[in-house]
Design a protein around this motif. Structure first.
Motif: not given
Length: 261
Positions: A253-261, A91-94, A238-248, A167-168
């Motif tokens: 059950l909480g949440s989980v984040r995934l970021r792309f550069t 989560e904390d590393i793009p 869902i397609d992932a593009r540079p700069g996208d910040d995803f939050l599920a 995993l969150g």
């Protein structure tokens, strides 16, 4: 059915495609006789190669776990791929989008096993008894096949199109939540892009995990304590593009984040 030589050649081709990030033409177009057995053997050849290089299997993923996807592929059961330790993202590393060909994300309720599962006679009750926790998860999928134009044998050969997972932090015991009624919302850059519910996975994700335990047993594999299992997506990919910040976000059950550069 393909010869061992052709299986090996196709495994080499997919491995190069992943390494060089240059997709290959669909296998099903070039080898119309390729079947599911061929495809799993091709997948296993590349997993064995990576294990020899020091990789570690930490779990499995189930694909084609929705009826809509099965109908689209013309099959009546899911497929599966391997999760390796080196595939975990955080989560904390793009994530560097350039490391993939056509990355996409899927929203899943992850299973963390606390005990080994039985093999060919595994039941849903066995899965619930062995699961120590559910976890919010995002699977990063990718295809080494050109433009995602995949048939069943293509995706199985290509490790079920798996490329990564995150995993969150939250963990919830199976007794504390209804696994069939977890709503999930995926946002990309604060915009809702997908919504779903956990019962989109075969009506109950536990069914997918029990199927997986029985299926891998036919290849001499067991699901073990500590393994992570991703049973299938609650939403469309869902397609992932540079700069996208995803939050599920998952109800209960909480949440989980995934970021792309």
């Amino acid at each position: 059915m393909l010869s061992p030589t052709v299986r090996s050649e196709l495994a080499d081709e997919l491995a190069r495609a992943e390494q060089d990030r240059v997709a290959v033409a669909p296998l099903v177009d070039r080898y119309p006789g390729i079947d599911v057995v061929d495809a799993y053997e091709i997948q296993l050849l590349n997993i064995q190669r990576r294990l020899r290089d020091g990789a570690q299997v930490v779990g499995h993923k189930v694909g084609l776990s929705s009826k809509a996807m099965q109908q689209m592929m013309g099959v009546d059961e899911p497929d599966y791929g391997h999760l390796l330790a080196e595939m975990e993202v955080f989560e904390d590393i793009p994530v560097d989008t350039a490391q993939y060909l056509l990355p996409r994300v899927e929203v899943e309720v992850g299973f963390v096993l606390g005990k080994d599962l039985p093999g060919e006679d595994c039941t849903e009750a066995d899965v619930l008894a062995a699961t120590v926790a559910y976890a919010p998860a995002i699977e990063l999928i990718d295809s080494r096949i050109e433009d995602w134009k995949i048939g069943l044998a293509d995706t199985i050969s290509d490790n079920a199109s798996s490329a990564g997972f995150v995993l969150g932090k939250q963990r919830v015991a199976p007794a504390d939540i209804d696994i069939k009624a977890i709503d999930a919302v995926l946002t990309r850059n604060d915009e809702v892009v997908a919504e779903g519910r956990s019962d989109a996975v075969l009506g109950d994700p536990v069914i997918a995990v029990a199927w997986l335990a029985r299926k891998v047993a036919t290849f001499g594999v067991r699901l073990k304590a500590g393994d992570i299992v991703l049973p299938g997506s609650c939403t469309r990919a869902i397609d992932a593009r540079p700069g996208d910040d995803f939050l599920a976000e998952f109800t209960g059950l909480g949440s989980v984040r995934l970021r792309f550069t």
